[in-house]
Scaffold this motif. Structure first.
Motif, PDB file in Angstrom:
ATOM      1  N   VAL A   1      16.813 -25.359 -10.035  1.00 18.81           N
ATOM      2  CA  VAL A   1      17.316 -26.101  -8.883  1.00 18.81           C
ATOM      3  C   VAL A   1      16.451 -27.333  -8.671  1.00 18.81           C
ATOM      4  CG1 VAL A   1      17.787 -26.020  -6.417  1.00 18.81           C
ATOM      5  CG2 VAL A   1      18.116 -23.961  -7.805  1.00 18.81           C
ATOM      6  N   ASP A   2      17.087 -28.491  -8.556  1.00 18.58           N
ATOM      7  CA  ASP A   2      16.347 -29.711  -8.282  1.00 18.58           C
ATOM      8  C   ASP A   2      15.704 -29.629  -6.903  1.00 18.58           C
ATOM      9  OD1 ASP A   2      16.956 -31.657 -10.553  1.00 18.58           O
ATOM     10  OD2 ASP A   2      18.952 -30.930 -10.011  1.00 18.58           O
ATOM     11  N   TYR A   3      14.481 -30.101  -6.840  1.00 18.96           N
ATOM     12  CA  TYR A   3      13.737 -29.991  -5.597  1.00 18.96           C
ATOM     13  C   TYR A   3      13.374 -31.387  -5.116  1.00 18.96           C
ATOM     14  CZ  TYR A   3      10.704 -27.866  -2.126  1.00 18.96           C
ATOM     15  OH  TYR A   3      10.149 -27.464  -0.939  1.00 18.96           O
ATOM     16  N   TYR A   4      14.015 -31.824  -4.028  1.00 16.46           N
ATOM     17  CA  TYR A   4      13.786 -33.165  -3.503  1.00 16.46           C
ATOM     18  C   TYR A   4      13.303 -33.100  -2.055  1.00 16.46           C
ATOM     19  CZ  TYR A   4      16.344 -34.984  -7.535  1.00 16.46           C
ATOM     20  OH  TYR A   4      16.745 -35.302  -8.806  1.00 16.46           O
TER      21      TYR A   4
ATOM     22  N   THR B   1      22.474 -35.059  -2.084  1.00 21.45           N
ATOM     23  CA  THR B   1      22.136 -34.905  -0.669  1.00 21.45           C
ATOM     24  C   THR B   1      20.972 -35.804  -0.293  1.00 21.45           C
ATOM     25  OG1 THR B   1      22.896 -32.610  -0.638  1.00 21.45           O
ATOM     26  CG2 THR B   1      21.408 -33.282   1.123  1.00 21.45           C
TER      27      THR B   1
ATOM     28  N   ASN C   1      19.841 -36.117  -8.983  1.00 25.88           N
ATOM     29  CA  ASN C   1      20.669 -34.982  -9.427  1.00 25.88           C
ATOM     30  C   ASN C   1      21.314 -34.268  -8.248  1.00 25.88           C
ATOM     31  OD1 ASN C   1      20.090 -35.503 -12.089  1.00 25.88           O
ATOM     32  ND2 ASN C   1      18.460 -33.989 -12.245  1.00 25.88           N
ATOM     33  N   ASP C   2      20.590 -34.195  -7.144  1.00 22.12           N
ATOM     34  CA  ASP C   2      21.148 -33.657  -5.905  1.00 22.12           C
ATOM     35  C   ASP C   2      21.433 -34.838  -4.987  1.00 22.12           C
ATOM     36  OD1 ASP C   2      21.851 -32.441  -3.574  1.00 22.12           O
ATOM     37  OD2 ASP C   2      20.032 -31.244  -3.369  1.00 22.12           O
TER      38      ASP C   2
ATOM     39  N   TYR D   1      11.708 -29.517 -10.683  1.00 21.44           N
ATOM     40  CA  TYR D   1      12.715 -28.498 -10.434  1.00 21.44           C
ATOM     41  C   TYR D   1      12.018 -27.145 -10.433  1.00 21.44           C
ATOM     42  CZ  TYR D   1      12.640 -27.894 -15.540  1.00 21.44           C
ATOM     43  OH  TYR D   1      12.252 -27.687 -16.839  1.00 21.44           O
TER      44      TYR D   1
END
Length: 276
Positions: free
Chosen positions: A91-94, A151, A148-149, A83
């Motif tokens: 913010v989670d970063y995927y 999307t 977590n996200d 993150y």
């Protein structure tokens, strides 16, 4: 201009755009140049479909690479979860990039249209409803491969199931592919249709994005307010001379996921993000 040269231009614009996306503090014009990439790649799918010696192998190749990249993204997202801090929040970063998925769907649809497979077009439409419900059920009810996200999880299932709503660029890029297919024999009609499409892309962020339906509108119209700059790809598309070009058959399939992963980890290294 040959198909190969068009791909090289699109690839260059794409790399510049992704450098601007993954590497912090890059100038905005990196993204402006990047807007050229998607429409050119989509147009090249139409060219590839017309020139391929085996439509079946062409579509299988697109799906296999899209599937493989989707699995790769999910493995990275599950194992390497980082993150980053943005304006005092985390913010989670995927990793979600997979433009091979909409390219496959465009190829599949133009095959069904070209061969006038009305029955299979109906099956495709029904499958979109089924796969949407299935994706929502797997994600929301069973939390399968949940992140977590969500999307990133929806994008994974969208690629696996071949869902036009849950792929990079959303349904409008699929529509653009159909537009290119229907107008590719008349450059004048293609130009007018493309200009109108770009106008729609310009208006959408101003009128509806984040408005009607909130998250739903963001799924249907996943563009920022610079996507309309894709209009400048039109002269390049019109310069296509009907020649396929030489070499690099698999280069683009391999380069795309490799450069995404490299830039992703460079991004994480530069941010010195904290792993969970």
């Amino acid at each position: 201009m040959s198909n190969t040269k068009l791909k090289i231009i699109a690839l260059t614009a794409m790399v510049i755009d992704h450098i601007g996306y993954f590497i912090p503090d890059m100038p905005d014009w990196f993204h402006w140049l990047g807007r050229l990439a998607a429409p050119i790649f989509i147009y090249c799918i139409i060219i590839g479909y017309k020139h391929t010696s085996s439509i079946k192998k062409y579509l299988v190749r697109l799906y296999v690479f899209a599937f493989g990249m989707s699995v790769m993204n999910m493995i990275i997202n599950q194992i390497v979860h980082y993150y980053e801090r943005r304006e005092a929040i985390y913010v989670d970063y995927y990793l979600t990039n997979n433009f091979l998925a909409p390219l496959f769907l465009i190829g599949l649809l133009i095959m069904l249209l070209d061969q006038r497979q009305t029955k299979y077009l109906l099956y495709f439409f029904v499958w979109q409803i089924i796969s949407t419900i299935l994706s929502i059920t797997l994600v929301e009810k069973y939390s399968l491969l949940s992140l977590n996200d969500l999307t990133a999880t929806y994008m994974f299932f969208g690629t696996i199931f071949g869902n036009v709503l849950l792929t990079e660029g959303g349904i409008l890029f699929i529509v653009l592919g159909i537009l290119f297919y229907l107008t590719n024999k008349n450059k004048g009609v293609l130009a007018v249709g493309y200009l109108l499409f770009c106008l729609i892309i310009f208006v959408i962020p101003l009128k509806w994005r984040g408005g009607i339906g909130g998250g739903i509108s963001n799924i249907l119209f996943p563009f920022d307010d610079t996507q309309w700059l894709m209009i400048f790809a039109l002269p390049l598309i019109l310069l296509y001379n009907g020649n396929r070009g030489k070499g690099a058959k698999y280069f683009f399939y391999i380069f795309y996921p490799v450069h995404i992963v490299i830039l992703y980890f460079i991004h994480l290294w530069m941010l010195n993000s904290t792993p969970i």
